[in-house]
Design a protein around this motif. Sequence first.
Motif, PDB file in Angstrom:
ATOM      1  N   LEU A 156      26.003 -15.209 -18.581  1.00 37.47           N
ATOM      2  CA  LEU A 156      25.276 -15.536 -17.358  1.00 37.47           C
ATOM      3  C   LEU A 156      23.780 -15.631 -17.633  1.00 37.47           C
ATOM      4  CD1 LEU A 156      25.272 -16.020 -14.319  1.00 37.47           C
ATOM      5  CD2 LEU A 156      25.257 -13.541 -13.982  1.00 37.47           C
ATOM      6  N   ARG A 157      23.242 -14.707 -18.393  1.00 34.46           N
ATOM      7  CA  ARG A 157      21.808 -14.705 -18.676  1.00 34.46           C
ATOM      8  C   ARG A 157      21.394 -15.890 -19.550  1.00 34.46           C
ATOM      9  NH1 ARG A 157      20.911  -8.174 -19.804  1.00 34.46           N
ATOM     10  NH2 ARG A 157      20.826  -7.575 -17.594  1.00 34.46           N
ATOM     11  N   LEU A 158      22.317 -16.402 -20.335  1.00 30.67           N
ATOM     12  CA  LEU A 158      22.031 -17.552 -21.196  1.00 30.67           C
ATOM     13  C   LEU A 158      22.366 -18.874 -20.509  1.00 30.67           C
ATOM     14  CD1 LEU A 158      23.368 -16.163 -24.602  1.00 30.67           C
ATOM     15  CD2 LEU A 158      20.970 -16.599 -23.999  1.00 30.67           C
ATOM     16  N   SER A 159      22.590 -18.814 -19.219  1.00 24.27           N
ATOM     17  CA  SER A 159      22.929 -20.013 -18.455  1.00 24.27           C
ATOM     18  C   SER A 159      21.857 -20.310 -17.418  1.00 24.27           C
ATOM     19  CB  SER A 159      24.284 -19.837 -17.758  1.00 24.27           C
ATOM     20  OG  SER A 159      24.143 -19.061 -16.569  1.00 24.27           O
ATOM     21  N   MET A 160      22.022 -21.447 -16.740  1.00 20.53           N
ATOM     22  CA  MET A 160      21.122 -21.836 -15.656  1.00 20.53           C
ATOM     23  C   MET A 160      21.733 -21.483 -14.296  1.00 20.53           C
ATOM     24  SD  MET A 160      18.485 -23.116 -17.190  1.00 20.53           S
ATOM     25  CE  MET A 160      17.579 -24.226 -16.110  1.00 20.53           C
ATOM     26  N   VAL A 161      22.816 -20.730 -14.306  1.00 12.52           N
ATOM     27  CA  VAL A 161      23.496 -20.336 -13.077  1.00 12.52           C
ATOM     28  C   VAL A 161      22.815 -19.092 -12.510  1.00 12.52           C
ATOM     29  CG1 VAL A 161      25.674 -19.510 -12.105  1.00 12.52           C
ATOM     30  CG2 VAL A 161      25.689 -21.343 -13.813  1.00 12.52           C
ATOM     31  N   ARG A 162      22.504 -19.121 -11.232  1.00  9.57           N
ATOM     32  CA  ARG A 162      21.816 -18.015 -10.594  1.00  9.57           C
ATOM     33  C   ARG A 162      22.368 -17.769  -9.192  1.00  9.57           C
ATOM     34  NH1 ARG A 162      20.785 -17.446 -15.017  1.00  9.57           N
ATOM     35  NH2 ARG A 162      18.779 -17.301 -16.106  1.00  9.57           N
ATOM     36  N   ALA A 163      22.119 -16.574  -8.690  1.00 10.60           N
ATOM     37  CA  ALA A 163      22.493 -16.229  -7.317  1.00 10.60           C
ATOM     38  C   ALA A 163      21.274 -16.339  -6.416  1.00 10.60           C
ATOM     39  CB  ALA A 163      23.058 -14.811  -7.247  1.00 10.60           C
ATOM     40  N   THR A 197      17.841 -28.193  -0.838  1.00 12.07           N
ATOM     41  CA  THR A 197      16.731 -28.413  -1.755  1.00 12.07           C
ATOM     42  C   THR A 197      16.419 -27.082  -2.443  1.00 12.07           C
ATOM     43  OG1 THR A 197      15.057 -27.855  -0.100  1.00 12.07           O
ATOM     44  CG2 THR A 197      15.795 -30.167  -0.192  1.00 12.07           C
ATOM     45  N   TYR A 198      15.570 -27.135  -3.455  1.00  8.57           N
ATOM     46  CA  TYR A 198      15.174 -25.900  -4.136  1.00  8.57           C
ATOM     47  C   TYR A 198      14.493 -24.949  -3.149  1.00  8.57           C
ATOM     48  CZ  TYR A 198      13.016 -22.755  -7.523  1.00  8.57           C
ATOM     49  OH  TYR A 198      12.640 -21.636  -8.223  1.00  8.57           O
ATOM     50  N   ALA A 199      13.605 -25.486  -2.317  1.00 15.28           N
ATOM     51  CA  ALA A 199      12.883 -24.641  -1.357  1.00 15.28           C
ATOM     52  C   ALA A 199      13.850 -23.992  -0.369  1.00 15.28           C
ATOM     53  CB  ALA A 199      11.840 -25.471  -0.608  1.00 15.28           C
ATOM     54  N   GLN A 200      14.858 -24.714   0.071  1.00 12.28           N
ATOM     55  CA  GLN A 200      15.832 -24.151   0.997  1.00 12.28           C
ATOM     56  C   GLN A 200      16.687 -23.086   0.312  1.00 12.28           C
ATOM     57  OE1 GLN A 200      17.659 -27.871   2.057  1.00 12.28           O
ATOM     58  NE2 GLN A 200      16.582 -27.994   4.033  1.00 12.28           N
ATOM     59  N   ALA A 201      16.974 -23.287  -0.968  1.00 11.61           N
ATOM     60  CA  ALA A 201      17.823 -22.344  -1.688  1.00 11.61           C
ATOM     61  C   ALA A 201      17.136 -21.008  -1.915  1.00 11.61           C
ATOM     62  CB  ALA A 201      18.256 -22.939  -3.022  1.00 11.61           C
ATOM     63  N   CYS A 205      25.761 -14.805   0.053  1.00 12.79           N
ATOM     64  CA  CYS A 205      25.395 -15.014  -1.345  1.00 12.79           C
ATOM     65  C   CYS A 205      25.876 -16.392  -1.793  1.00 12.79           C
ATOM     66  CB  CYS A 205      26.039 -13.962  -2.243  1.00 12.79           C
ATOM     67  SG  CYS A 205      25.661 -12.242  -1.804  1.00 12.79           S
ATOM     68  N   ASP A 206      24.985 -17.176  -2.354  1.00 16.16           N
ATOM     69  CA  ASP A 206      25.318 -18.499  -2.884  1.00 16.16           C
ATOM     70  C   ASP A 206      25.039 -18.541  -4.378  1.00 16.16           C
ATOM     71  OD1 ASP A 206      25.738 -19.149  -0.225  1.00 16.16           O
ATOM     72  OD2 ASP A 206      24.625 -21.033  -0.310  1.00 16.16           O
ATOM     73  N   VAL A 207      25.767 -19.411  -5.089  1.00 19.83           N
ATOM     74  CA  VAL A 207      25.514 -19.655  -6.495  1.00 19.83           C
ATOM     75  C   VAL A 207      24.942 -21.059  -6.639  1.00 19.83           C
ATOM     76  CG1 VAL A 207      27.930 -20.356  -6.856  1.00 19.83           C
ATOM     77  CG2 VAL A 207      26.501 -19.762  -8.816  1.00 19.83           C
ATOM     78  N   ILE A 208      23.922 -21.186  -7.481  1.00 22.66           N
ATOM     79  CA  ILE A 208      23.284 -22.470  -7.748  1.00 22.66           C
ATOM     80  C   ILE A 208      23.193 -22.657  -9.256  1.00 22.66           C
ATOM     81  CG2 ILE A 208      21.912 -22.451  -5.620  1.00 22.66           C
ATOM     82  CD1 ILE A 208      19.505 -21.557  -7.361  1.00 22.66           C
ATOM     83  N   ALA A 209      22.946 -23.880  -9.686  1.00 19.75           N
ATOM     84  CA  ALA A 209      22.634 -24.175 -11.085  1.00 19.75           C
ATOM     85  C   ALA A 209      21.266 -24.843 -11.097  1.00 19.75           C
ATOM     86  CB  ALA A 209      23.689 -25.072 -11.707  1.00 19.75           C
ATOM     87  N   HIS A 241      27.119 -31.308  -4.332  1.00  9.33           N
ATOM     88  CA  HIS A 241      26.401 -30.288  -3.562  1.00  9.33           C
ATOM     89  C   HIS A 241      25.510 -29.512  -4.531  1.00  9.33           C
ATOM     90  CE1 HIS A 241      30.151 -28.457  -5.028  1.00  9.33           C
ATOM     91  NE2 HIS A 241      29.429 -27.365  -5.178  1.00  9.33           N
ATOM     92  N   THR A 242      24.682 -28.654  -4.008  1.00  9.50           N
ATOM     93  CA  THR A 242      23.769 -27.877  -4.857  1.00  9.50           C
ATOM     94  C   THR A 242      23.907 -26.369  -4.676  1.00  9.50           C
ATOM     95  OG1 THR A 242      22.032 -28.084  -3.176  1.00  9.50           O
ATOM     96  CG2 THR A 242      22.041 -29.718  -4.954  1.00  9.50           C
ATOM     97  N   SER A 243      24.704 -25.944  -3.706  1.00 13.44           N
ATOM     98  CA  SER A 243      24.823 -24.517  -3.404  1.00 13.44           C
ATOM     99  C   SER A 243      26.240 -24.217  -2.939  1.00 13.44           C
ATOM    100  CB  SER A 243      23.805 -24.128  -2.322  1.00 13.44           C
ATOM    101  OG  SER A 243      23.918 -22.781  -1.960  1.00 13.44           O
ATOM    102  N   GLU A 244      26.773 -23.085  -3.400  1.00 17.19           N
ATOM    103  CA  GLU A 244      28.148 -22.698  -3.059  1.00 17.19           C
ATOM    104  C   GLU A 244      28.180 -21.229  -2.656  1.00 17.19           C
ATOM    105  OE1 GLU A 244      32.479 -22.175  -5.332  1.00 17.19           O
ATOM    106  OE2 GLU A 244      30.825 -23.239  -6.332  1.00 17.19           O
ATOM    107  N   THR A 245      28.682 -20.951  -1.473  1.00 19.02           N
ATOM    108  CA  THR A 245      28.794 -19.565  -1.005  1.00 19.02           C
ATOM    109  C   THR A 245      29.939 -18.867  -1.718  1.00 19.02           C
ATOM    110  OG1 THR A 245      27.932 -20.167   1.175  1.00 19.02           O
ATOM    111  CG2 THR A 245      29.120 -18.082   1.016  1.00 19.02           C
ATOM    112  N   PHE A 246      29.653 -17.719  -2.335  1.00 21.53           N
ATOM    113  CA  PHE A 246      30.717 -16.980  -3.021  1.00 21.53           C
ATOM    114  C   PHE A 246      30.962 -15.597  -2.419  1.00 21.53           C
ATOM    115  CE2 PHE A 246      26.866 -15.812  -5.373  1.00 21.53           C
ATOM    116  CZ  PHE A 246      27.028 -14.461  -5.601  1.00 21.53           C
ATOM    117  N   TYR A 247      30.104 -15.181  -1.471  1.00 24.50           N
ATOM    118  CA  TYR A 247      30.336 -13.884  -0.820  1.00 24.50           C
ATOM    119  C   TYR A 247      29.622 -13.851   0.516  1.00 24.50           C
ATOM    120  CZ  TYR A 247      29.962  -8.889   0.211  1.00 24.50           C
ATOM    121  OH  TYR A 247      30.011  -7.671   0.835  1.00 24.50           O
TER     122      TYR A 247
END
Length: 266
Positions: A119-126, A48-52, A145-149, A70-76
Amino acid sequence: MIRAALALLVLSLLAACGSSEAPVAKPTPPPTATAAPLPPASACYVLTYAQAVAPTADATKTPVPCSKPHTSETFYVGALSSVVGGHLVAVDSARIQRQSARTCPARLSAYVGGSTDDLRLSMVRAVWFTPTVDESDTGADWLRCDVIAVAGAERLASITGSLKDSLAKGAGREAMCGTAAPGEAGFDRVPCAQKHSWKAIRVVPFPGDDYPGETAVKAAGQGPCQAAGKDVASDPLTYRWSYEFPTQAQWDNGQTYGLCWAPDPA
């Protein structure tokens, strides 16, 4: 008789030795430390957003295949620098939190591809997670570290597949749009794949670490955003544009840039 006596003496001595010998105890092996398990790399989760945005990961959450929604992906996954000057720094200290807040966003661009502006013009965040205090006490010192949209106000987008290299050709479906002009009633930041009426079209960066002040950041974006709005307008004589400047609070949270917006009827 002498030989018999000697033989009996030897037997009695052997018997005496055998009866007085104590059993040899096996040495107890020294205790061994169990290494704290690291979070799995390249894993996906339904958060969920709160968990993220929580500082620590929910231990009850198990990974799901990244080929499924899914809503979250580990990248590091890496180690925290928790020892300073020979002393262990608490995992919930401001120093560790600053380290996490620098490390994960800095590594995100290389993972999702594209430029810093993409990246700054996107909804993608760490987002990032560290062990709990109790986990840290048992030796855990990892950083995940996870990436979310982001899909809107306190909502995450459902993703199928990996976000790796997703911005390599621009923000695309993850581009940042709005349901109205920034500052207007009804404005909500949404991915451009959703219904929208405005779009973020340009970044206005600011140098340095210190917030320049509201007057300075307000003035800095007027010219660039007006020009950007004119560039995308169908009629260069009649067009609208908007400028969203960073507040002190946003600057402190890492948004050291402003955004130019223009109507986007798509």
